[in-house]
Design a protein around this motif. Structure first.
Motif, PDB file in Angstrom:
ATOM      1  N   VAL A 151       0.813  -1.266   0.202  1.00 26.93           N
ATOM      2  CA  VAL A 151      -0.104  -0.004  -0.360  1.00 26.93           C
ATOM      3  C   VAL A 151       0.527   1.339   0.022  1.00 26.93           C
ATOM      4  O   VAL A 151       0.562   2.166  -0.591  1.00 26.93           O
ATOM      5  N   ALA A 160      -8.320  -4.898   3.855  1.00 24.27           N
ATOM      6  CA  ALA A 160      -9.386  -3.021   4.547  1.00 24.27           C
ATOM      7  C   ALA A 160      -9.368  -2.835   5.104  1.00 24.27           C
ATOM      8  O   ALA A 160      -8.698  -1.648   5.368  1.00 24.27           O
ATOM      9  N   ARG A 194      -5.232  -1.260   5.680  1.00 23.71           N
ATOM     10  CA  ARG A 194      -5.180   0.044   5.366  1.00 23.71           C
ATOM     11  C   ARG A 194      -5.817   1.176   5.866  1.00 23.71           C
ATOM     12  O   ARG A 194      -5.676   2.266   6.204  1.00 23.71           O
ATOM     13  N   HIS A 195      -7.300   0.872   6.147  1.00 24.72           N
ATOM     14  CA  HIS A 195      -7.599   1.212   7.479  1.00 24.72           C
ATOM     15  C   HIS A 195      -6.831   2.784   8.542  1.00 24.72           C
ATOM     16  O   HIS A 195      -7.199   3.090   8.794  1.00 24.72           O
ATOM     17  N   GLU A 196      -6.100   1.227   9.362  1.00 28.68           N
ATOM     18  CA  GLU A 196      -5.507   0.990   9.659  1.00 28.68           C
ATOM     19  C   GLU A 196      -4.337   1.995   9.663  1.00 28.68           C
ATOM     20  O   GLU A 196      -3.229   2.723  10.356  1.00 28.68           O
ATOM     21  N   ALA A 251      -8.537   7.749   3.218  1.00 28.00           N
ATOM     22  CA  ALA A 251      -9.435   6.294   3.125  1.00 28.00           C
ATOM     23  C   ALA A 251     -10.147   6.379   1.671  1.00 28.00           C
ATOM     24  O   ALA A 251      -9.880   5.197   0.985  1.00 28.00           O
ATOM     25  N   ASP A 259      -9.224   3.085  -0.793  1.00 29.36           N
ATOM     26  CA  ASP A 259     -10.369   1.924  -0.454  1.00 29.36           C
ATOM     27  C   ASP A 259      -9.973   1.112   0.534  1.00 29.36           C
ATOM     28  O   ASP A 259     -10.165   0.296   0.825  1.00 29.36           O
ATOM     29  N   ALA A 260     -10.113   2.680   1.862  1.00 32.91           N
ATOM     30  CA  ALA A 260     -10.210   1.860   3.427  1.00 32.91           C
ATOM     31  C   ALA A 260     -11.711   2.081   3.505  1.00 32.91           C
ATOM     32  O   ALA A 260     -12.055   3.429   3.662  1.00 32.91           O
ATOM     33  N   CYS A 278     -15.463  -0.734   9.636  1.00 35.65           N
ATOM     34  CA  CYS A 278     -15.616  -2.767   9.292  1.00 35.65           C
ATOM     35  C   CYS A 278     -16.860  -3.003   9.669  1.00 35.65           C
ATOM     36  O   CYS A 278     -17.244  -2.784  10.390  1.00 35.65           O
TER      37      CYS A 278
END
Length: 193
Positions: free
Chosen positions: A27, A83, A86-88, A111, A115-116, A120
């Motif tokens: 990423v 995902a 990626r969010h974190e 984000a 694409d996060a 969740c």
């Protein structure tokens, strides 16, 4: 740190952390995200039931720790769990760049680029479900612990229309609309609570 072993036996935590670290490198390279991976630590939570991941900032060391939930890793397919990573990473980026992080406009913009998701999907069944009692409203909320809105629903309102709601103990199907109702159901269920 969780997930490291002294012998040649690899655990599920080792797998989870290895895949998360590899994905994080991909990423950072692909999206040109200025996250200092050298100032990023990783951990696994075996206890987490609601949050698939969390990012903690240690300002004194200027290090972010991403904690990932083992239960989420077991429940999600890889694209959904990636995902979460990626969010974190967006939180880690915010902490490293600005010393703070949240889910505000800056987070949402970054984000979206990665694409996060902002939130969740759930990976465990709730213990309680709150249901609006108004005929025209289909609001519901899930809870995993007995928070104040679960214990005393008559002190709170529906999150959509402002009406009254009831709480359901999912396993038993028993419901209540007041603090005394909560106490009564808890007492009646005893060990099944």
């Amino acid at each position: 740190m969780t997930g490291e072993s002294d012998d040649e036996t690899y655990t599920l935590d080792d797998e989870l952390l290895a895949r998360a670290r590899i994905h994080a490198r991909e990423v950072v390279d692909e999206y040109d995200v200025s996250v200092d991976l050298g100032a990023l630590e990783w951990d696994v939570s075996a206890r987490a039931k609601r949050r698939a991941g969390a990012c903690r900032w240690h300002a004194d060391r200027e290090v972010a720790t991403i904690v990932l939930a083992r239960r989420a890793y077991e429940a999600y397919d890889w694209p959904a769990f990636a995902a979460v990573v990626r969010h974190e990473l967006v939180h880690a980026w915010e902490f490293q760049q600005f010393g703070e992080s949240g889910h505000g406009p800056r987070f949402l913009e970054r984000a979206a680029e990665l694409d996060a998701p902002r939130h969740c999907q759930s990976f465990s069944d709730p213990r309680y479900v709150l249901h609006c009692l108004e005929d025209h409203c289909d609001w519901r909320a899930e809870r995993h612990r007995a928070s104040q809105p679960v214990k005393a629903p008559d002190q709170y309102r529906c999150g959509a229309c402002g009406g009254s709601y009831e709480v359901e103990h999912v396993e038993s199907g028993r419901t209540w609309t007041s603090a005394s109702g909560f106490g009564g159901v808890k007492a009646a269920l005893g060990d099944r609570w």
